[in-house]
Design an enzyme around this catalytic site. Structure first.
Site, mmCIF file in Angstrom:
data_model
loop_
_atom_site.group_PDB
_atom_site.id
_atom_site.type_symbol
_atom_site.label_atom_id
_atom_site.label_comp_id
_atom_site.label_asym_id
_atom_site.label_seq_id
_atom_site.Cartn_x
_atom_site.Cartn_y
_atom_site.Cartn_z
ATOM 1 N N TYR A 105 -13.211 9.405 47.989
ATOM 2 C CA TYR A 105 -13.854 8.948 49.244
ATOM 3 C C TYR A 105 -15.311 8.847 49.208
ATOM 4 C CZ TYR A 105 -9.751 9.846 52.089
ATOM 5 O OH TYR A 105 -8.508 9.677 52.663
ATOM 6 N N LYS A 151 -2.827 13.462 39.095
ATOM 7 C CA LYS A 151 -2.364 12.400 38.145
ATOM 8 C C LYS A 151 -2.999 12.715 36.924
ATOM 9 C CE LYS A 151 0.115 9.311 38.565
ATOM 10 N NZ LYS A 151 1.459 9.106 38.395
ATOM 11 N N ASP A 188 0.267 13.791 55.221
ATOM 12 C CA ASP A 188 0.776 12.991 56.389
ATOM 13 C C ASP A 188 2.568 13.034 55.976
ATOM 14 O OD1 ASP A 188 -1.373 11.888 57.464
ATOM 15 O OD2 ASP A 188 -0.362 9.864 57.490
ATOM 16 N N ASP A 205 2.730 12.163 42.490
ATOM 17 C CA ASP A 205 3.801 11.205 42.919
ATOM 18 C C ASP A 205 5.194 11.835 42.732
ATOM 19 O OD1 ASP A 205 3.832 11.531 39.825
ATOM 20 O OD2 ASP A 205 4.481 9.463 39.704
ATOM 21 N N ASP A 253 -4.707 13.558 51.439
ATOM 22 C CA ASP A 253 -4.486 12.537 52.705
ATOM 23 C C ASP A 253 -3.207 12.226 52.634
ATOM 24 O OD1 ASP A 253 -5.105 11.222 54.780
ATOM 25 O OD2 ASP A 253 -5.855 9.457 53.634
HETATM 26 C C1 IPM Z 1 -6.961 11.987 57.728
HETATM 27 C C2 IPM Z 1 -7.435 10.774 58.064
HETATM 28 C C3 IPM Z 1 -8.776 10.338 57.639
HETATM 29 C C4 IPM Z 1 -8.832 10.388 56.029
HETATM 30 C C5 IPM Z 1 -9.167 9.017 57.942
HETATM 31 C C6 IPM Z 1 -9.097 8.789 59.490
HETATM 32 C C7 IPM Z 1 -10.578 8.570 57.581
HETATM 33 O O1 IPM Z 1 -6.373 9.953 57.468
HETATM 34 O O2 IPM Z 1 -7.897 13.152 58.118
HETATM 35 O O3 IPM Z 1 -6.111 12.366 57.051
HETATM 36 O O4 IPM Z 1 -8.379 9.528 55.280
HETATM 37 O O5 IPM Z 1 -9.356 11.535 55.619
HETATM 38 MG MG MG Z 2 -4.939 10.913 56.678
#
Ligand code: IPM
Ligand code: MG
Length: 364
Positions: A141, A192, A252, A224, A248
């Site tokens: 990032y 990885k 999710d 993975d 990240d």
């Molecule tokens: C998160 C989001 C952010 C990230 C985005 C909005 C930049 O997806 O906090 O998980 O990738 O960190």
């Molecule tokens: Mg995210």
């Protein structure tokens, strides 16, 4: 002395869900249970529209001076074409970087009442309690160079840089192991290392840290495979520690196990200050600004309210109050109240304000 909270609702549903947190804070202050001094600012598209930047220096200064920053969400199609350095997400990255909140805690808990809202079968996720510890201020990032170069032959070359130094891995690993000690005493470290040098170093450093925690079991897992195991048998996990990008993605996935992204809070913590022992801290829901449903009053405020509960717990040591807020959330879910994102079948759903009010009523 009053404790300073700086609210940054951001864009889209951010403002709607933050309003519900503000009501809870006002109630707690009125009861003398807390003594929060509130200020708020603009972040993301909202800041861009007013100041031409994703976050103003003045609001950045307020965030740095606050005891905790409570953040909603940023972004939306309206700002798809703003210059890259001013895109709404730039606010989030600048806040994380300047506050130096390197440890991002993303708990994924399955509330019993919601087990059927998960995309997985109930028997796989009942009782789920995972904590993802995501490194938040390093890796791809932020690594330099980060460029797109025109090669002049009709081709371009894009570069992002994945970079980690020993101290960055060491400190996030220690956060993960310390937290594992308060829970299931198990850490999976995901990288990885089979293709990335940064993964080789990651694993080496985490294994060194693990030696200081003989009461915690450490497992290495390829990122993975971790993604696959999260949907195959998620309850094998307790704490997962991983880098910024994998964190990240994996968070999710973990979020969706619980039924909805609208349920997941997060806390991002810095290192304790050498003299005061205080940590900079930033609390935000894992979900985004959901432009598709913004302005309709139907967003789920639970992740936002649960993020505030994490602030009570991690920034202010108000463990009992944090437990009560979390119990109020579990309580309304147990009563069958649902926003659209967590409703099953044709159940009647309620909106953002009604859900916020129900949680507040339970808290009372
Ligand atoms: C998160 C989001 C952010 C990230 C985005 C909005 C930049 O997806 O906090 O998980 O990738 O960190
Ligand atoms: Mg995210």
């Amino acid at each position: 002395m009053a404790q300073k909270l700086f609210l940054l609702p951001g864009d889209g549903i951010g403002t709607e869900i933050m309003a519900e947190v503000a009501k809870i804070i006002a109630y707690l202050n009125s009861q003398g249970e807390t003594d929060f001094e509130l200020d708020s600012g603009l972040a993301g598209g909202a800041a861009y529209d007013k100041y031409g930047v994703a976050i103003s220096d003045e609001d950045m200064g307020k965030a740095l001076a606050a005891d905790a920053v409570i953040f909603g969400a940023v972004g939306g199609p309206k700002w798809d074409n703003v210059p890259y350095e001013h895109r709404p997400e730039a606010a989030l990255l600048r806040l994380r970087k300047e506050l130096a909140v390197f440890a991002n805690l993303r708990p994924a808990i399955c509330y019993p009442a919601l087990a059927d809202a998960s995309a997985l079968k109930r028997e796989l996720i009942e009782g789920l309690d995972i904590l993802i510890v995501r490194e938040l201020t390093g890796g791809v990032y932020f690594g330099e160079p980060k460029t797109i170069t025109d090669l002049g032959n009709g081709q371009k070359r894009a570069i992002d840089t994945q970079v980690y130094e020993t101290y960055e891995i060491d400190r996030i690993a220690r956060v993960a192991f310390d937290l594992a000690r308060t829970r299931g005493h198990k850490v999976h470290s995901a990288d990885k290392k089979n293709v990335m040098k940064s993964g080789v170093l990651w694993d080496e450093v985490v294994k060194t840290v693990a030696k200081d925690y003989s009461d915690v079991t450490m497992h290495h897992i390829l990122a993975d495979n971790c993604a696959m195991q999260l949907v195959r048998n998620p309850r094998q996990f307790d704490v997962i520690v991983t880098d910024n990008l994998f964190g990240d993605i994996l968070s999710d996935t973990a979020a969706m196990l619980t039924g909805s992204l609208g349920m997941l809070p997060s806390a991002s913590l810095g290192a304790p200050d050498a003299t005061t022992g205080k940590r900079k801290a930033f609390y935000e829901p894992v979900h985004g600004s959901a432009p598709d449903i913004a302005g309709q009053g139907i967003a789920n405020p639970i992740a936002m309210i649960a993020s505030f509960a994490m602030a009570l717990r991690y920034s202010f040591g108000m463990i009992e109050l944090a437990n009560r807020v979390e119990a109020a959330i579990a309580g309304v879910l147990g009563d069958g109240l649902r926003t659209g994102d967590i409703a099953q079948d044709n159940r009647r759903t309620i909106g953002t304000e009604a859900m916020g009010a129900a949680i507040l009523a339970k808290l009372k």
